[in-house]
Design a protein around this motif. Structure first.
Motif, PDB file in Angstrom:
ATOM      1  N   ARG A  68      13.981  -8.414 -18.206  1.00  0.00           N
ATOM      2  CA  ARG A  68      14.018  -8.708 -16.771  1.00  0.00           C
ATOM      3  C   ARG A  68      12.983  -9.777 -16.429  1.00  0.00           C
ATOM      4  N   ASP A  69      11.771  -9.635 -16.981  1.00  0.00           N
ATOM      5  CA  ASP A  69      10.712 -10.610 -16.693  1.00  0.00           C
ATOM      6  C   ASP A  69      11.076 -11.996 -17.209  1.00  0.00           C
ATOM      7  N   GLY A  70      11.817 -12.065 -18.297  1.00  0.00           N
ATOM      8  CA  GLY A  70      12.276 -13.352 -18.814  1.00  0.00           C
ATOM      9  C   GLY A  70      13.371 -13.966 -17.957  1.00  0.00           C
ATOM     10  N   ALA A  71      14.183 -13.120 -17.323  1.00  0.00           N
ATOM     11  CA  ALA A  71      15.296 -13.603 -16.503  1.00  0.00           C
ATOM     12  C   ALA A  71      14.867 -14.026 -15.095  1.00  0.00           C
ATOM     13  N   LEU A  72      13.858 -13.389 -14.517  1.00  0.00           N
ATOM     14  CA  LEU A  72      13.484 -13.662 -13.130  1.00  0.00           C
ATOM     15  C   LEU A  72      13.173 -15.132 -12.837  1.00  0.00           C
ATOM     16  N   PRO A  73      12.460 -15.862 -13.711  1.00  0.00           N
ATOM     17  CA  PRO A  73      12.178 -17.266 -13.388  1.00  0.00           C
ATOM     18  C   PRO A  73      13.385 -18.192 -13.585  1.00  0.00           C
ATOM     19  N   SER A  74      14.459 -17.716 -14.195  1.00  0.00           N
ATOM     20  CA  SER A  74      15.603 -18.563 -14.531  1.00  0.00           C
ATOM     21  C   SER A  74      16.406 -18.975 -13.299  1.00  0.00           C
ATOM     22  N   ALA A  75      17.322 -19.906 -13.507  1.00  0.00           N
ATOM     23  CA  ALA A  75      18.188 -20.400 -12.429  1.00  0.00           C
ATOM     24  C   ALA A  75      19.066 -19.283 -11.860  1.00  0.00           C
ATOM     25  N   ARG A 105      -8.346  -3.513   5.487  1.00  0.00           N
ATOM     26  CA  ARG A 105      -7.228  -3.247   4.569  1.00  0.00           C
ATOM     27  C   ARG A 105      -5.954  -3.482   5.375  1.00  0.00           C
ATOM     28  N   LEU A 106      -5.046  -4.288   4.818  1.00  0.00           N
ATOM     29  CA  LEU A 106      -3.790  -4.601   5.476  1.00  0.00           C
ATOM     30  C   LEU A 106      -2.652  -4.228   4.536  1.00  0.00           C
ATOM     31  N   SER A 107      -1.747  -3.393   5.023  1.00  0.00           N
ATOM     32  CA  SER A 107      -0.566  -3.027   4.244  1.00  0.00           C
ATOM     33  C   SER A 107       0.666  -3.473   5.010  1.00  0.00           C
ATOM     34  N   VAL A 108       1.648  -4.011   4.283  1.00  0.00           N
ATOM     35  CA  VAL A 108       2.908  -4.434   4.894  1.00  0.00           C
ATOM     36  C   VAL A 108       4.066  -3.918   4.042  1.00  0.00           C
ATOM     37  N   THR A 109       5.159  -3.562   4.693  1.00  0.00           N
ATOM     38  CA  THR A 109       6.383  -3.183   3.999  1.00  0.00           C
ATOM     39  C   THR A 109       7.565  -3.717   4.787  1.00  0.00           C
ATOM     40  N   GLY A 110       8.603  -4.068   4.062  1.00  0.00           N
ATOM     41  CA  GLY A 110       9.826  -4.540   4.695  1.00  0.00           C
ATOM     42  C   GLY A 110      10.942  -4.602   3.679  1.00  0.00           C
ATOM     43  N   THR A 111      12.135  -4.840   4.165  1.00  0.00           N
ATOM     44  CA  THR A 111      13.311  -4.908   3.302  1.00  0.00           C
ATOM     45  C   THR A 111      14.027  -6.224   3.552  1.00  0.00           C
ATOM     46  N   LEU A 112      14.506  -6.808   2.479  1.00  0.00           N
ATOM     47  CA  LEU A 112      15.330  -8.008   2.596  1.00  0.00           C
ATOM     48  C   LEU A 112      16.533  -7.869   1.678  1.00  0.00           C
ATOM     49  N   LYS A 113      17.521  -8.714   1.900  1.00  0.00           N
ATOM     50  CA  LYS A 113      18.707  -8.738   1.042  1.00  0.00           C
ATOM     51  C   LYS A 113      18.621  -9.983   0.168  1.00  0.00           C
ATOM     52  N   ARG A 114      18.534  -9.772  -1.134  1.00  0.00           N
ATOM     53  CA  ARG A 114      18.332 -10.874  -2.075  1.00  0.00           C
ATOM     54  C   ARG A 114      19.455 -11.891  -2.020  1.00  0.00           C
ATOM     55  N   LEU A 115      20.702 -11.422  -1.784  1.00  0.00           N
ATOM     56  CA  LEU A 115      21.833 -12.349  -1.760  1.00  0.00           C
ATOM     57  C   LEU A 115      21.803 -13.263  -0.530  1.00  0.00           C
ATOM     58  N   ASP A 116      21.141 -12.827   0.550  1.00  0.00           N
ATOM     59  CA  ASP A 116      20.958 -13.700   1.718  1.00  0.00           C
ATOM     60  C   ASP A 116      20.162 -14.947   1.345  1.00  0.00           C
ATOM     61  N   PHE A 117      19.328 -14.824   0.305  1.00  0.00           N
ATOM     62  CA  PHE A 117      18.491 -15.933  -0.149  1.00  0.00           C
ATOM     63  C   PHE A 117      19.053 -16.603  -1.410  1.00  0.00           C
ATOM     64  N   GLY A 118      20.233 -16.183  -1.844  1.00  0.00           N
ATOM     65  CA  GLY A 118      20.840 -16.779  -3.038  1.00  0.00           C
ATOM     66  C   GLY A 118      20.181 -16.368  -4.340  1.00  0.00           C
ATOM     67  N   VAL A 119      19.481 -15.232  -4.338  1.00  0.00           N
ATOM     68  CA  VAL A 119      18.821 -14.749  -5.554  1.00  0.00           C
ATOM     69  C   VAL A 119      19.783 -13.818  -6.289  1.00  0.00           C
ATOM     70  N   GLY A 120      20.188 -14.256  -7.466  1.00  0.00           N
ATOM     71  CA  GLY A 120      21.159 -13.511  -8.266  1.00  0.00           C
ATOM     72  C   GLY A 120      22.507 -14.200  -8.220  1.00  0.00           C
ATOM     73  N   SER A 121      22.784 -15.015  -9.212  1.00  0.00           N
ATOM     74  CA  SER A 121      24.058 -15.732  -9.233  1.00  0.00           C
ATOM     75  C   SER A 121      24.913 -15.235 -10.391  1.00  0.00           C
ATOM     76  N   GLY A 122      26.157 -15.716 -10.426  1.00  0.00           N
ATOM     77  CA  GLY A 122      27.074 -15.326 -11.491  1.00  0.00           C
ATOM     78  C   GLY A 122      27.278 -13.822 -11.527  1.00  0.00           C
ATOM     79  N   GLU A 123      27.155 -13.242 -12.708  1.00  0.00           N
ATOM     80  CA  GLU A 123      27.346 -11.799 -12.852  1.00  0.00           C
ATOM     81  C   GLU A 123      26.295 -10.991 -12.092  1.00  0.00           C
ATOM     82  N   TYR A 124      25.179 -11.617 -11.730  1.00  0.00           N
ATOM     83  CA  TYR A 124      24.099 -10.911 -11.044  1.00  0.00           C
ATOM     84  C   TYR A 124      24.320 -10.792  -9.531  1.00  0.00           C
ATOM     85  N   LYS A 125      25.447 -11.345  -9.039  1.00  0.00           N
ATOM     86  CA  LYS A 125      25.815 -11.149  -7.638  1.00  0.00           C
ATOM     87  C   LYS A 125      26.394  -9.752  -7.415  1.00  0.00           C
TER      88      LYS A 125
END
Length: 186
Positions: free
Chosen positions: A84-91, A146-166
């Motif tokens: 997974r760590d090897g794939a994250l920086p990829s296109a 001390r500052l803590s933040v939490t939130g949720t986003l949708k990765r596909l809204d940002f185009g993260v995860g293409s091809g089979e990873y969609k």
């Protein structure tokens, strides 16, 4: 009221207003973390970013003057899984050759129905800018805060995860973002 007392009152108010209108400025201190959680084949995984910088200006009593400006080095994402760590920086995912950083900047702050502070801002990730809201918890301490933040986003809204990873049955679309920052006065 005498003219002298009135002038002194006006002068005192004029001097106090700049202080009331500004928030405290902080830098990120040691031990701060910025992370994310997702699901792969139904199993949760957690990750973090090894390098990020944040300019924080915050006063819970004066949210109108508060600001967050955070830049994240996307090449430093780690989850503890070599594949997974090897794939994250990829296109297929972050495409760090084109989009080396992510950037979050607040547009304002509000309170939700339960009274929680919410940072409203724009996240630029993978070349796409979208609004993202983060729940904020702030605790001052002797050396800063001390500052803590939490939130949720949708990765596909940002185009993260293409091809089979969609395929969201393999990798969930929702990603939880979380930060725990030790803030030091600037």
């Amino acid at each position: 009221m005498s003219p002298t007392i009135r002038r002194l009152s006006v002068l005192g108010l004029a001097l106090a207003l700049p202080f009331a209108a500004s928030a405290a400025d902080y830098k990120v201190g040691p031990g701060s973390t910025l992370g994310f959680s997702g699901k792969f084949q139904g199993q949760q995984f957690d990750g973090s970013f090894g390098k990020f910088d944040a300019a924080i200006s915050y006063d819970p009593a004066n949210l109108a003057s508060a600001k967050f400006d955070v830049t994240v080095d996307m090449s430093t994402a780690k989850t503890g899984d070599g594949d997974r760590d090897g794939a994250l920086p990829s296109a297929d995912f972050f495409d760090v050759k084109k989009f080396a950083t992510a950037h979050y900047v607040t547009t304002g702050f509000s309170k939700d129905a339960r009274g929680n502070v919410v940072a409203n801002g724009n996240l630029t990730l993978h070349g796409v800018t979208k609004p993202v809201a983060l729940k904020v918890a702030f605790s001052p301490n002797a050396g800063g805060a001390r500052l803590s933040v939490t939130g949720t986003l949708k990765r596909l809204d940002f185009g993260v995860g293409s091809g089979e990873y969609k395929d969201t049955s393999t990798i969930a679309d929702e990603v939880l973002v979380n930060g725990s920052l030790n803030l030091l006065p600037k």
